[in-house]
Design a protein around this motif. Sequence first.
Motif, mmCIF file in Angstrom:
data_model
loop_
_atom_site.group_PDB
_atom_site.id
_atom_site.type_symbol
_atom_site.label_atom_id
_atom_site.label_comp_id
_atom_site.label_asym_id
_atom_site.label_seq_id
_atom_site.Cartn_x
_atom_site.Cartn_y
_atom_site.Cartn_z
ATOM 1 N N PRO A 167 -64.740 -20.383 -44.423
ATOM 2 C CA PRO A 167 -64.516 -21.561 -45.175
ATOM 3 C C PRO A 167 -63.838 -21.462 -46.448
ATOM 4 N N ILE A 168 -63.375 -20.265 -46.860
ATOM 5 C CA ILE A 168 -62.494 -20.010 -47.936
ATOM 6 C C ILE A 168 -61.247 -19.626 -47.430
ATOM 7 N N GLY A 169 -60.258 -19.974 -48.081
ATOM 8 C CA GLY A 169 -58.688 -19.687 -47.835
ATOM 9 C C GLY A 169 -57.953 -20.627 -46.962
ATOM 10 N N GLN A 170 -56.908 -20.080 -46.510
ATOM 11 C CA GLN A 170 -55.734 -20.975 -45.707
ATOM 12 C C GLN A 170 -55.845 -20.565 -44.460
ATOM 13 N N GLN A 171 -56.732 -21.122 -43.335
ATOM 14 C CA GLN A 171 -56.831 -20.650 -41.765
ATOM 15 C C GLN A 171 -56.860 -19.508 -41.741
ATOM 16 N N ILE A 172 -58.202 -18.937 -42.291
ATOM 17 C CA ILE A 172 -58.915 -17.502 -42.146
ATOM 18 C C ILE A 172 -59.506 -17.544 -41.085
ATOM 19 N N SER A 173 -59.401 -16.790 -39.924
ATOM 20 C CA SER A 173 -60.011 -16.590 -38.810
ATOM 21 C C SER A 173 -61.398 -15.751 -38.956
ATOM 22 N N LYS A 174 -62.359 -15.863 -38.292
ATOM 23 C CA LYS A 174 -63.440 -15.120 -38.323
ATOM 24 C C LYS A 174 -63.074 -13.932 -37.189
ATOM 25 N N VAL A 175 -63.835 -12.932 -37.189
ATOM 26 C CA VAL A 175 -63.313 -11.826 -36.086
ATOM 27 C C VAL A 175 -64.457 -11.820 -35.072
ATOM 28 N N VAL A 176 -63.898 -11.702 -33.807
ATOM 29 C CA VAL A 176 -65.024 -11.593 -32.503
ATOM 30 C C VAL A 176 -64.444 -10.651 -31.590
ATOM 31 N N VAL A 177 -65.275 -10.661 -30.518
ATOM 32 C CA VAL A 177 -64.769 -9.910 -29.366
ATOM 33 C C VAL A 177 -64.589 -10.871 -28.120
ATOM 34 N N ALA A 178 -63.359 -10.680 -27.582
ATOM 35 C CA ALA A 178 -63.157 -11.798 -26.415
ATOM 36 C C ALA A 178 -62.453 -10.932 -25.401
ATOM 37 N N PRO A 179 -62.754 -11.449 -24.233
ATOM 38 C CA PRO A 179 -61.981 -11.114 -23.000
ATOM 39 C C PRO A 179 -60.699 -10.383 -23.294
ATOM 40 N N CYS A 180 -60.344 -9.305 -22.687
ATOM 41 C CA CYS A 180 -58.929 -8.731 -23.013
ATOM 42 C C CYS A 180 -58.145 -9.314 -22.167
ATOM 43 N N ASP A 181 -56.896 -9.594 -22.923
ATOM 44 C CA ASP A 181 -55.601 -9.970 -21.976
ATOM 45 C C ASP A 181 -54.444 -9.434 -22.785
ATOM 46 N N GLY A 182 -53.361 -9.886 -22.454
ATOM 47 C CA GLY A 182 -52.111 -9.144 -23.146
ATOM 48 C C GLY A 182 -51.607 -10.126 -24.437
ATOM 49 N N SER A 183 -52.278 -11.098 -24.987
ATOM 50 C CA SER A 183 -52.034 -11.769 -26.049
ATOM 51 C C SER A 183 -51.899 -10.996 -27.370
ATOM 52 N N THR A 184 -51.041 -11.611 -28.212
ATOM 53 C CA THR A 184 -50.754 -10.979 -29.535
ATOM 54 C C THR A 184 -52.049 -10.828 -30.304
ATOM 55 N N ARG A 185 -52.756 -11.909 -30.450
ATOM 56 C CA ARG A 185 -53.899 -11.710 -31.251
ATOM 57 C C ARG A 185 -55.064 -10.682 -30.865
ATOM 58 N N LEU A 186 -54.975 -10.110 -29.879
ATOM 59 C CA LEU A 186 -55.915 -9.059 -29.471
ATOM 60 C C LEU A 186 -55.099 -7.430 -29.715
ATOM 61 N N LYS A 187 -54.089 -7.640 -30.535
ATOM 62 C CA LYS A 187 -53.274 -6.232 -30.702
ATOM 63 C C LYS A 187 -53.504 -6.118 -32.228
ATOM 64 N N TRP A 188 -53.626 -4.795 -32.631
ATOM 65 C CA TRP A 188 -53.913 -4.306 -34.004
ATOM 66 C C TRP A 188 -52.933 -3.194 -34.084
ATOM 67 N N ASN A 189 -52.284 -3.031 -35.410
ATOM 68 C CA ASN A 189 -51.411 -2.084 -35.876
ATOM 69 C C ASN A 189 -50.163 -1.861 -35.043
ATOM 70 N N SER A 190 -49.734 -2.887 -34.415
ATOM 71 C CA SER A 190 -48.454 -2.572 -33.370
ATOM 72 C C SER A 190 -47.303 -2.391 -34.157
#
Length: 439
Positions: free
Chosen positions: A400-423
């Motif tokens: 609820p605070i900030g500009q379009q701040i996502s919460k962090v979840v676990v999700a089924p793995c695929d090739g999308s960019t939002r599932l990648k970290w420190n690339s």
Amino acid sequence: PGALPCGPLTGTVAAGTARYQVAIDYLTSDPVGQTDAWVAANRLPCTPGGDPAGLAGFALLRADGTDAATGAFGTVPGRSLRATYRFQFSNVNVTGGAVHVYQTPTSGDLCLAASAGGGGGAPVAGTDLRVQPCAAGSAGQRFAYRTNLTMVLVASQTPTLPLGLCLDAGTPHIGGALVRVQPCASTTLPQQQWSSNPSANLEGTGDGSTLDGFCLNVQNPGVAGSLVLLGSAAAGTCGGGYDTRQTFIPEAGVGSGAAGAATNQLVDTGQFGRCLDVPGQDVAAVALIAWPCQQAPDPAAVAWSQRWALPAVATGATSGTGLITTEPTSGRRCLRSPGSTGAGQYVTLTGCPAGAPPTELRWTVTGDTGSYATSYRITDGYGFCLAPTDPFATPPDLYPIGQQISKVVVAPCDGSTRLKWNSPANILQSSPLLDIGEK
């Protein structure tokens, strides 16, 4: 421009009933984060078989696919993808995003602006920095965070001024000094370095090594056109709680600055200015978030809430498995998965065990596997991937605070960019498509 297709583009996929449709909307302003109604009201006229009536800065692509032989797209089972194509008119860098002032129900949505006319004119060296109503795609409001902690006005980068214009408050920093855009120095100047600190201030440095307690302030909070000047910790206008004077929330497109593996931060690739964060440094938070990446001239000064120790990766290996931990003053905490049925549920912190980690605390961190789809993922012990919530979801699940701040979840793995970290920052250079999401 005359060669641009209006669409829609349609076709079939191999044999069988699978088919697709791609709608294209051309716009002069950035459609990221905007509603379908906004897109409909702002798109350029475009006649099927013709080309858009005007010079487009952006193309919003919305693709629907289904294996149903009949039925209208959107009413039959299928998938829907969207992405933004940002047109390039020269070879200059066109990344970046707006920097929002902390918003209250009465303050309105204001953004940093530095150009003639306060938001849309050509940028000029020496222009005062102000706050103006946020306008998607405005050249005077699109900034990029560089790895040397300078913040450049993207539209100011030209063949004659390749480094562009950077935020600059002169030297030495003094309370009340005006912030302006000045030519970015080829050798980094401390007066042009700004760090997003734990209070969401943009704090300066006097020596390039330590923060100096001087922060960007809105002179008249909540007032469009107000100048931006330096406040100070001594005056109580730097390092305080969130407010409309000293708090700034960069969009993800502004970039990650110096954050990344070298600073022990986890930067999401799909939201390349957001880092895994413990909100409010509350170890009991019900959900971790993807918050604007914190910065500091000395990486060791980045707050514990964004600093993570990851499992070691052996020489020659592409992944490592173990605990992911952070170190608050109250004692080490471990990243916890919501469990085997946790797809879409939040990750949290918990105390770290003395022995072998249970499944919900066991994470596999993967680097470059040679396959784009499987690289740079963080997978829990149940096979789910760490991911921020999708801001394009209906309704979105946002902090609820900030500009379009996502919460962090676990999700089924695929090739999308939002599932990648420190690339690597250039992992997407082969594709001109940005802000790719699925609904």
